[in-house]
Motif scaffolding. Sequence first.
Motif, PDB file in Angstrom:
ATOM      1  N   GLN A   1       0.830  -1.197   0.000  1.00  0.00           N
ATOM      2  CA  GLN A   1       0.000   0.000   0.000  1.00  0.00           C
ATOM      3  C   GLN A   1       0.874   1.262   0.000  1.00  0.00           C
ATOM      4  OE1 GLN A   1      -3.457   0.297  -0.098  1.00  0.00           O
ATOM      5  NE2 GLN A   1      -3.458  -1.902  -0.522  1.00  0.00           N
ATOM      6  N   LEU A   2       0.420   2.281  -0.738  1.00  0.00           N
ATOM      7  CA  LEU A   2       1.162   3.532  -0.867  1.00  0.00           C
ATOM      8  C   LEU A   2       0.342   4.693  -0.298  1.00  0.00           C
ATOM      9  CD1 LEU A   2       2.424   3.079  -4.533  1.00  0.00           C
ATOM     10  CD2 LEU A   2       3.732   2.661  -2.433  1.00  0.00           C
ATOM     11  N   GLN A   3       1.046   5.699   0.164  1.00  0.00           N
ATOM     12  CA  GLN A   3       0.402   6.911   0.680  1.00  0.00           C
ATOM     13  C   GLN A   3       0.600   8.010  -0.361  1.00  0.00           C
ATOM     14  OE1 GLN A   3       1.802   7.400   4.912  1.00  0.00           O
ATOM     15  NE2 GLN A   3       2.895   5.553   4.315  1.00  0.00           N
ATOM     16  N   ALA A   4      -0.223   7.956  -1.389  1.00  0.00           N
ATOM     17  CA  ALA A   4      -0.101   8.901  -2.494  1.00  0.00           C
ATOM     18  C   ALA A   4      -1.212   9.944  -2.412  1.00  0.00           C
ATOM     19  CB  ALA A   4      -0.176   8.163  -3.833  1.00  0.00           C
ATOM     20  N   VAL A   5      -0.846  11.199  -2.601  1.00  0.00           N
ATOM     21  CA  VAL A   5      -1.811  12.295  -2.602  1.00  0.00           C
ATOM     22  C   VAL A   5      -1.528  13.207  -3.782  1.00  0.00           C
ATOM     23  CG1 VAL A   5      -2.262  12.289  -0.118  1.00  0.00           C
ATOM     24  CG2 VAL A   5      -0.347  13.624  -1.017  1.00  0.00           C
ATOM     25  N   ALA A   6      -2.594  13.844  -4.274  1.00  0.00           N
ATOM     26  CA  ALA A   6      -2.464  14.838  -5.340  1.00  0.00           C
ATOM     27  C   ALA A   6      -2.476  16.212  -4.703  1.00  0.00           C
ATOM     28  CB  ALA A   6      -3.611  14.688  -6.338  1.00  0.00           C
ATOM     29  N   VAL A   7      -1.503  17.039  -5.055  1.00  0.00           N
ATOM     30  CA  VAL A   7      -1.359  18.351  -4.410  1.00  0.00           C
ATOM     31  C   VAL A   7      -1.137  19.435  -5.462  1.00  0.00           C
ATOM     32  CG1 VAL A   7      -0.374  17.291  -2.341  1.00  0.00           C
ATOM     33  CG2 VAL A   7       1.151  18.125  -4.136  1.00  0.00           C
ATOM     34  N   ASP A   8      -1.224  20.670  -5.010  1.00  0.00           N
ATOM     35  CA  ASP A   8      -0.960  21.823  -5.871  1.00  0.00           C
ATOM     36  C   ASP A   8       0.555  22.042  -5.937  1.00  0.00           C
ATOM     37  OD1 ASP A   8      -0.944  24.170  -7.286  1.00  0.00           O
ATOM     38  OD2 ASP A   8      -1.548  25.424  -5.593  1.00  0.00           O
ATOM     39  N   PRO A   9       1.167  21.900  -7.112  1.00  0.00           N
ATOM     40  CA  PRO A   9       2.630  22.046  -7.203  1.00  0.00           C
ATOM     41  C   PRO A   9       3.126  23.463  -6.933  1.00  0.00           C
ATOM     42  CG  PRO A   9       1.656  21.862  -9.397  1.00  0.00           C
ATOM     43  CD  PRO A   9       0.560  21.584  -8.417  1.00  0.00           C
ATOM     44  N   GLN A  10       2.222  24.444  -6.993  1.00  0.00           N
ATOM     45  CA  GLN A  10       2.633  25.834  -6.798  1.00  0.00           C
ATOM     46  C   GLN A  10       2.747  26.206  -5.316  1.00  0.00           C
ATOM     47  OE1 GLN A  10       3.510  27.446  -9.509  1.00  0.00           O
ATOM     48  NE2 GLN A  10       2.783  25.790 -10.822  1.00  0.00           N
ATOM     49  N   THR A  11       1.890  25.622  -4.476  1.00  0.00           N
ATOM     50  CA  THR A  11       1.801  26.097  -3.090  1.00  0.00           C
ATOM     51  C   THR A  11       2.118  25.056  -2.026  1.00  0.00           C
ATOM     52  OG1 THR A  11      -0.575  25.571  -3.050  1.00  0.00           O
ATOM     53  CG2 THR A  11       0.059  27.817  -3.718  1.00  0.00           C
ATOM     54  N   TYR A  12       2.028  23.781  -2.361  1.00  0.00           N
ATOM     55  CA  TYR A  12       2.085  22.751  -1.318  1.00  0.00           C
ATOM     56  C   TYR A  12       3.393  22.785  -0.533  1.00  0.00           C
ATOM     57  CZ  TYR A  12       1.460  18.351   1.131  1.00  0.00           C
ATOM     58  OH  TYR A  12       1.329  17.406   2.116  1.00  0.00           O
ATOM     59  N   PHE A  13       4.514  22.805  -1.224  1.00  0.00           N
ATOM     60  CA  PHE A  13       5.798  22.740  -0.528  1.00  0.00           C
ATOM     61  C   PHE A  13       6.187  24.071   0.120  1.00  0.00           C
ATOM     62  CE2 PHE A  13       6.195  19.048  -3.376  1.00  0.00           C
ATOM     63  CZ  PHE A  13       6.469  18.069  -2.421  1.00  0.00           C
ATOM     64  N   ASP A  14       5.459  25.139  -0.207  1.00  0.00           N
ATOM     65  CA  ASP A  14       5.656  26.388   0.537  1.00  0.00           C
ATOM     66  C   ASP A  14       5.048  26.287   1.931  1.00  0.00           C
ATOM     67  OD1 ASP A  14       6.935  27.583  -1.624  1.00  0.00           O
ATOM     68  OD2 ASP A  14       5.058  28.329  -2.481  1.00  0.00           O
ATOM     69  N   ILE A  15       3.943  25.546   2.021  1.00  0.00           N
ATOM     70  CA  ILE A  15       3.254  25.386   3.304  1.00  0.00           C
ATOM     71  C   ILE A  15       3.855  24.225   4.108  1.00  0.00           C
ATOM     72  CG2 ILE A  15       1.007  24.817   4.338  1.00  0.00           C
ATOM     73  CD1 ILE A  15      -0.320  26.387   2.167  1.00  0.00           C
ATOM     74  N   TYR A  16       4.510  23.284   3.415  1.00  0.00           N
ATOM     75  CA  TYR A  16       5.146  22.145   4.072  1.00  0.00           C
ATOM     76  C   TYR A  16       6.655  22.159   3.809  1.00  0.00           C
ATOM     77  CZ  TYR A  16       0.592  20.045   5.048  1.00  0.00           C
ATOM     78  OH  TYR A  16      -0.674  19.784   5.529  1.00  0.00           O
ATOM     79  N   PRO A  17       7.377  23.102   4.428  1.00  0.00           N
ATOM     80  CA  PRO A  17       8.823  23.199   4.183  1.00  0.00           C
ATOM     81  C   PRO A  17       9.630  22.060   4.773  1.00  0.00           C
ATOM     82  CG  PRO A  17       8.169  24.722   5.918  1.00  0.00           C
ATOM     83  CD  PRO A  17       6.900  24.133   5.366  1.00  0.00           C
TER      84      PRO A  17
END
Length: 385
Positions: free
Chosen positions: A99-115
Amino acid sequence: MSAIKLPWKNAMRRPARFWLTALSICVAFFLYTVIFAINAALNATGSDNNQFRLMTTHKISITKSVPLNYQNKMNVIEGVDNVTYVSWFGGFFRDERNQLQAVAVDPQTYFDIYPEYVLAEGARTTWRQIKSGIIIGQALADKYQWRVGDKVPIQSTIWMSNTTSSFTWEFEVTGIYQTDAAETNQQMIFMRHDYLDENRGYGRYYVSWLVAKLSRGANADGVSHAIDKVFENSTAETRTTTEQVFVKEQAQQFVDLSWILKLVVLAVFFTLLLIASNSMSQSIRERMNELAVMKSLGFSSGKLIASVYMEALLIIFVGAASGVLIAAFGLDVVQQKLATFLPGIHIQASHYVQIVVMIFSLALICCVSPALSIYRLTISKALRT
């Protein structure tokens, strides 16, 4: 004879009893360490970053989606610094057991909020250029030997791909994230949400949840109520909580883990005390004549009790150290089993301090009955018996 050698000799008079008692203690401390690590994930306050994140889901259930355009409405609320969105993809690799923990996210903002997810230089740029690209954790890359540029087929149990007309989606690894924080999940897969929207047959422009990053100094409760009030009379009313509460609630959908963990700890250590105390009491009863002789030779009750305490300390230390070491090395298996709904399982440094205190305390409790027997020991009566 030294203060260490004498207790060791006494403890090893009955090797089978010594090792069986140590094994019982080993199992108890193994369970305690694993439970402590799980409980740490349940009650973790997290990093400085996630103290400023709010999770917004559908009011009825997380399985119901909310419109993507909620992002724009949340961005203008006072106290909100930035907003991103996430949709659960799940899936497995080759076999349903993987089993995998895969999620679809916004490439523009996601890693700004999750540094806390640290990407190599240029990885985000590459990801934005390749729609079918995915970002994976280093632990996942090591597990399946995936490298940047590899084509990875992932089978979904929810979404059918319009491209292949099947539940198998093919992605390209465009980056591998690192993290130094023990509580951060290192087995995630991040895909682009616009790629999911383009290729899934239904649910377009809807997301599983939104994440709002608070401005510095903003009141989390106040902003949460403000967000929910905006969507109060909409077709998809929302419920907003802090990230810590959100993660804990998802784990407790299965069972009230916190209550069960406390119950297990109580049962484990009650049993442990019975076993260790019985073992020490039996050992002292067998040696009452010897203790009487030692008293007659000038050994005080205090010295004899100290020797018995060292013996109990030795048995408990051997068992506890073994249990903690096995748990520390075997915790990866527990993480893999529970990471889907409870990431961040780890042993905190304070746990080792607790273990040391518990070892000395348990040894002291186990010696209460033997100490009373030694203190009340009458030389003439013991030798006559």
